[in-house]
Design a protein around this motif. Structure first.
Motif, short mmCIF file in Angstrom:
data_model
loop_
_atom_site.label_atom_id
_atom_site.label_comp_id
_atom_site.label_asym_id
_atom_site.label_seq_id
_atom_site.Cartn_x
_atom_site.Cartn_y
_atom_site.Cartn_z
N PRO A 359 20.07 66.51 110.29
CA PRO A 359 19.11 67.17 109.40
C PRO A 359 19.75 67.70 108.12
CG PRO A 359 18.77 67.87 111.67
CD PRO A 359 20.05 67.13 111.64
N VAL A 360 20.96 68.26 108.23
CA VAL A 360 21.63 68.79 107.03
C VAL A 360 21.93 67.67 106.05
CG1 VAL A 360 23.71 69.93 106.20
CG2 VAL A 360 22.56 70.78 108.24
N PHE A 361 22.53 66.59 106.53
CA PHE A 361 22.88 65.47 105.66
C PHE A 361 21.63 64.85 105.03
CE2 PHE A 361 23.93 61.06 104.73
CZ PHE A 361 25.14 61.19 104.06
N ALA A 362 20.61 64.59 105.84
CA ALA A 362 19.39 63.96 105.32
C ALA A 362 18.69 64.86 104.31
CB ALA A 362 18.45 63.63 106.48
N THR A 363 18.63 66.16 104.59
CA THR A 363 17.98 67.08 103.66
C THR A 363 18.74 67.15 102.34
OG1 THR A 363 17.16 68.38 105.52
CG2 THR A 363 17.16 69.44 103.36
N ALA A 364 20.06 67.22 102.42
CA ALA A 364 20.86 67.28 101.19
C ALA A 364 20.68 66.02 100.35
CB ALA A 364 22.33 67.48 101.55
N VAL A 365 20.70 64.86 100.99
CA VAL A 365 20.51 63.61 100.24
C VAL A 365 19.13 63.56 99.61
CG1 VAL A 365 20.35 61.11 100.47
CG2 VAL A 365 22.20 62.35 101.61
N ALA A 366 18.11 63.95 100.35
CA ALA A 366 16.75 63.92 99.81
C ALA A 366 16.60 64.85 98.61
CB ALA A 366 15.75 64.29 100.91
N VAL A 367 17.18 66.06 98.71
CA VAL A 367 17.07 67.00 97.59
C VAL A 367 17.78 66.46 96.36
CG1 VAL A 367 17.75 69.30 96.81
CG2 VAL A 367 16.78 69.01 99.09
N VAL A 368 18.96 65.88 96.53
CA VAL A 368 19.70 65.35 95.39
C VAL A 368 18.95 64.19 94.74
CG1 VAL A 368 21.86 64.26 94.69
CG2 VAL A 368 21.89 66.12 96.32
N VAL A 369 18.36 63.32 95.55
CA VAL A 369 17.59 62.20 94.98
C VAL A 369 16.38 62.72 94.21
CG1 VAL A 369 16.17 60.21 95.58
CG2 VAL A 369 18.37 60.53 96.70
N VAL A 370 15.70 63.71 94.73
CA VAL A 370 14.55 64.29 94.03
C VAL A 370 14.99 64.91 92.71
CG1 VAL A 370 12.81 66.10 94.13
CG2 VAL A 370 13.18 64.62 96.10
N LEU A 371 16.14 65.61 92.71
CA LEU A 371 16.65 66.20 91.48
C LEU A 371 16.97 65.12 90.44
CD1 LEU A 371 19.04 68.98 92.86
CD2 LEU A 371 16.82 69.29 91.74
N GLY A 372 17.56 64.01 90.90
CA GLY A 372 17.90 62.93 89.97
C GLY A 372 16.68 62.25 89.39
N VAL A 373 15.74 61.87 90.26
CA VAL A 373 14.54 61.17 89.79
C VAL A 373 13.64 62.12 89.00
CG1 VAL A 373 12.48 59.91 90.52
CG2 VAL A 373 14.65 59.52 91.69
N GLY A 374 13.46 63.34 89.50
CA GLY A 374 12.61 64.29 88.78
C GLY A 374 13.17 64.65 87.43
N ARG A 384 17.28 60.24 74.57
CA ARG A 384 17.83 59.03 73.96
C ARG A 384 18.57 58.16 74.97
NH1 ARG A 384 21.91 61.52 70.07
NH2 ARG A 384 22.06 62.91 71.88
N PHE A 385 18.68 58.66 76.20
CA PHE A 385 19.49 57.98 77.22
C PHE A 385 18.64 57.63 78.43
CE2 PHE A 385 21.91 61.36 75.07
CZ PHE A 385 22.84 60.61 74.37
N ARG A 386 17.59 56.86 78.23
CA ARG A 386 16.69 56.57 79.34
C ARG A 386 17.39 55.75 80.43
NH1 ARG A 386 11.10 54.90 76.09
NH2 ARG A 386 10.73 56.97 75.17
N GLU A 387 18.07 54.70 80.02
CA GLU A 387 18.74 53.87 81.02
C GLU A 387 19.85 54.61 81.73
OE1 GLU A 387 18.07 52.96 77.95
OE2 GLU A 387 16.50 51.46 78.28
N VAL A 388 20.56 55.50 81.00
CA VAL A 388 21.62 56.28 81.63
C VAL A 388 21.04 57.24 82.66
CG1 VAL A 388 23.51 57.88 81.20
CG2 VAL A 388 23.05 56.05 79.58
N LEU A 389 19.94 57.90 82.30
CA LEU A 389 19.29 58.80 83.26
C LEU A 389 18.81 58.04 84.50
CD1 LEU A 389 17.21 61.12 80.89
CD2 LEU A 389 19.19 61.75 82.25
N ALA A 390 18.24 56.85 84.28
CA ALA A 390 17.81 56.04 85.43
C ALA A 390 19.00 55.64 86.29
CB ALA A 390 17.06 54.81 84.94
#
Length: 688
Positions: A359-374, A384-390
């Motif tokens: 649960p700890v590993f899965a929750t941490a990964v999910a939160v980081v992915v949400v932070l990146g995509v959001g 100016r860095f759309r592709e870099v952000l993606a």
């Protein structure tokens, strides 16, 4: 009246030659005059005083008519003797300082024509035989490049650097390092030497840190004080980190979690100043030291460190609002991503982080992915860095790729599939919103995230399955992805590339599981026959057709033809595998023979389908389809006589020959009638 012909012996060409000779003589006189003028110009240019000297004081140059006493004119070539010019040669004007001139050889001048004589028209010059002489090339003066200006001296470079503020930055950076060394000496070495009590050391460090930050805030309001303010503030924040480190690890006054909380408060204050001052540099100086300090406080890689990094990344997300700080964004996302990736990599060798759980590993990964995509979605309209952000958002999924070694298998597969579906859903929602004129996801971003989702699904398949089942699932994934690529213009190319790679891996696995030599041996195929091979062959054939159609839609004719050829070969092989393997699974040894009968029949049926397809095409496409059909007919006949005749026995041999012969007869009759029903166009080549 006397005609020119009667004067020159009745030959009209003689008068023409006489006139040409006169013209050449006049040209020679003009060339002599020009040569004399050039000689005079060369003399003036070679004179020490140059051509600009005063010529009024010079005596007038004597001429042949008024020569000065005692002056001897330069030697000038005299005309040929009068004996050579029976009709007289006109005199030439004397040219001073002219070089001797020798006129070219020419025929004698013709006598003057009598009054009233008619001169015949001159014919144009006769064309010279052979190609023109192009051996002569006018001399080309060498181009001398202008002298290169001398570069600035060392003193000038130092002065320019000072004007740019570089020296101030260097001095400020050196001051930061020296000051921090002093703080470390105060907290660590003083404790070892027993100079001050621990309370005074920690309190002194805190007072020094607060004073440095206050000095930076004061200097920020001064003119040209930005560089010094950032340096002082960064030094104060780093001193605060060291003070927290001493209170937590050296003197053990604070537990680990409160110590991390105190360091986070120091970082929050620094980020507030960085946001107000619009300084990404200060933001990096606040976050990077904290990322380095956190593993020291926690004593290594454990659950506390991972939790702190995730909280730091989430708590500092507000600093990006209204700021296009790509470096700070990358550092924020890297803070939790790197420890999570290390947990997965170390799990491959059997090491598990202390306190780590699914649960700890899965929750941490999910939160980081949400932070990146959001964060990427929020910054997309203004960055100016759309592709870099993606790309950074996709990089946050790296820990999920190693989830199989950090978690139990079901949880790892669920995490990978969930993250992949989240990326696919984001892309589809963005495409739907873009059609309504709302904020859209750029095509390049959609392609990057689609490739990320496909990679996650590919890894999930490899983690979940093995053997022929994994092979069948991979080929099925490639087929479905190829179908999705046909319906999406935004992601078609990247999905086709990804699905083609996965399909090629699946086909390679199929060739390894059911090579052609196994299909020809009854004992080997009975040992290796498996239902997964049949299912994989079905997906291999269908995926080949789907991908070939997809590439034909977006590429040129040559690549489309190559894709169809490869697809045809895979379809023939897949049908053979399906026929023989299914026959063995159903009927055993007799099923092997029946399977080859079905395989040969399928080859002939495919040849007929190719010829029928050719009737609906024209040009190169029709030629390619006809060629493929005829090649397949030849291959089927070769298999019939080289393999089936020797391997099959009894009723199977009879059936395969009769069925193949009837199909050939039907194809021949149908194709001949099709040619009569479809007469060739006027002027077109005869149809095969």
């Amino acid at each position: 009246m006397t005609s020119p012909s009667s004067m020159f012996g009745g030959d009209p060409s003689t008068a023409t030659l006489a006139r040409i000779s006169t013209e050449f003589d006049a040209i020679a006189r003009q060339m002599s005059t020009v040569s004399a003028e050039f000689a005079e110009l060369r003399r003036l240019a070679a004179s020490p005083d140059g051509p600009a000297r005063d010529t009024a004081a010079e005596p007038p140059r004597p001429t042949p008519q008024t020569a000065a006493p005692g002056f001897t004119p330069p030697t000038v070539a005299s005309p040929p003797p009068a004996s050579n010019h029976p009709h007289g040669a006109p005199s030439r004007p004397w040219a001073p300082s002219a070089p001797p001139f020798s006129p070219p050889h020419r025929p004698p001048a013709a006598p003057p024509l009598p009054p009233g004589a008619v001169v015949p028209p001159m014919a144009g010059p006769a064309p010279m035989p052979g190609p023109p002489n192009t051996s002569y090339r006018p001399p080309v003066s060498p181009v001398i490049p202008p002298p290169r200006p001398a570069g600035p001296s060392m003193s000038e470079r130092i002065g320019a650097a000072a004007e740019r503020g570089l020296i101030g930055k260097i001095l400020a950076t050196a001051g930061v390092g020296v000051t921090l060394i002093g703080v470390a000496l105060l907290l660590v070495l003083a404790a070892q030497a027993g100079i001050l009590r621990p309370e005074f050391r920690v309190a002194g460090g805190a007072v020094l840190a607060a004073g440095l930050v206050a000095g930076g805030m004061w200097l920020r309001g001064r003119t040209d004080g930005r560089i010094g303010a950032i340096a002082l503030t960064a030094t104060g924040i780093a001193a605060g980190y060291l003070d927290v480190l001493a209170a937590t690890k050296i003197y053990e006054w604070l537990p680990i979690v409160p110590g991390l909380g105190a360091a986070g408060l120091v970082a929050a204050g620094g980020l507030v100043l960085a946001h107000r001052w619009r300084s990404e540099h200060l933001g990096l100086l606040v976050v990077v030291p904290l990322i380095v300090l956190a593993p020291v406080l926690t004593g290594g890689l454990d659950t506390t460190l991972i939790a702190f990094m995730v909280v730091l990344s989430a708590a500092s997300a507000w600093a990006q609002l209204g700021r296009d700080w790509i470096w700070l964004h990358a550092v924020r996302l890297a803070a939790p991503t790197i420890p999570l990736t290390l947990v997965g990599l170390l799990g491959l060798v059997g090491w598990n982080a202390p306190g780590s759980s699914d649960p700890v590993f899965a929750t941490a990964v999910a939160v980081v992915v949400v932070l990146g995509v959001g964060g990427a979605l929020l910054s997309m309209p203004t960055t100016r860095f759309r592709e870099v952000l993606a790309g950074l958002a996709s990089a946050t999924t790296v820990p999920a790729l190693f989830a199989g070694s950090a978690m139990h298998l079901p949880g790892a597969v669920i995490l990978q599939v969930s993250v992949a579906l989240a990326f696919i859903g984001t892309v589809l929602i963005g495409a739907a919103l873009s059609r309504r004129g709302t904020r859209r996801v750029p095509d390049s971003v959609a392609q990057i995230w689609s490739a990320t989702a496909l990679l996650l699904l590919f890894v999930a398949v490899l983690v979940s399955f093995d053997g022929t089942v994994a092979m069948a699932v991979l080929l099925g994934l490639a087929t479905v992805t190829g179908l999705v690529a046909r319906t999406s213009s935004t992601m078609s190319r990247v999905l086709l590339v990804g699905s083609s790679v996965i399909w090629a891996i699946g086909v390679a696995a199929l060739l390894d599981a059911a090579p052609p030599y196994v299909l020809a041996d009854a004992d080997l195929i009975q040992r290796d026959a498996d239902l997964g091979i049949v299912v994989a062959s079905v997906f291999a054939a269908s995926g080949a057709l789907v991908l070939a159609a997809g590439w034909a839609r977006i590429t040129d004719q040559n690549l489309s033809r190559a894709a169809h050829i490869a697809a045809g070969m895979v379809v023939v092989f897949s049908l053979t595998v399906i026929s023989v393997t299914a026959g063995v699974l159903i009927g055993g040894p007799d099923g092997f023979l029946a399977g080859h009968v079905v395989a040969t029949t399928c080859w002939m049926a495919l040849a007929g389908a190719a010829l029928a397809h050719a009737r609906r095409r024209s040009g190169a496409a029709r030629t390619a389809a006809v060629t493929g059909g005829l090649v397949l007919v030849a291959a089927a006949i070769a298999k019939l006589f080289l393999f089936d005749l020797a391997t099959l026995d009894g009723i199977f041999r009879v059936v395969v020959f009769i069925v193949t012969g009837l199909i050939l007869l039907g194809l021949g009759a149908w194709y001949a009638r099709a040619l009569q029903d479809d007469p060739p166009e006027t002027g077109s080549a005869p149809t095969v």
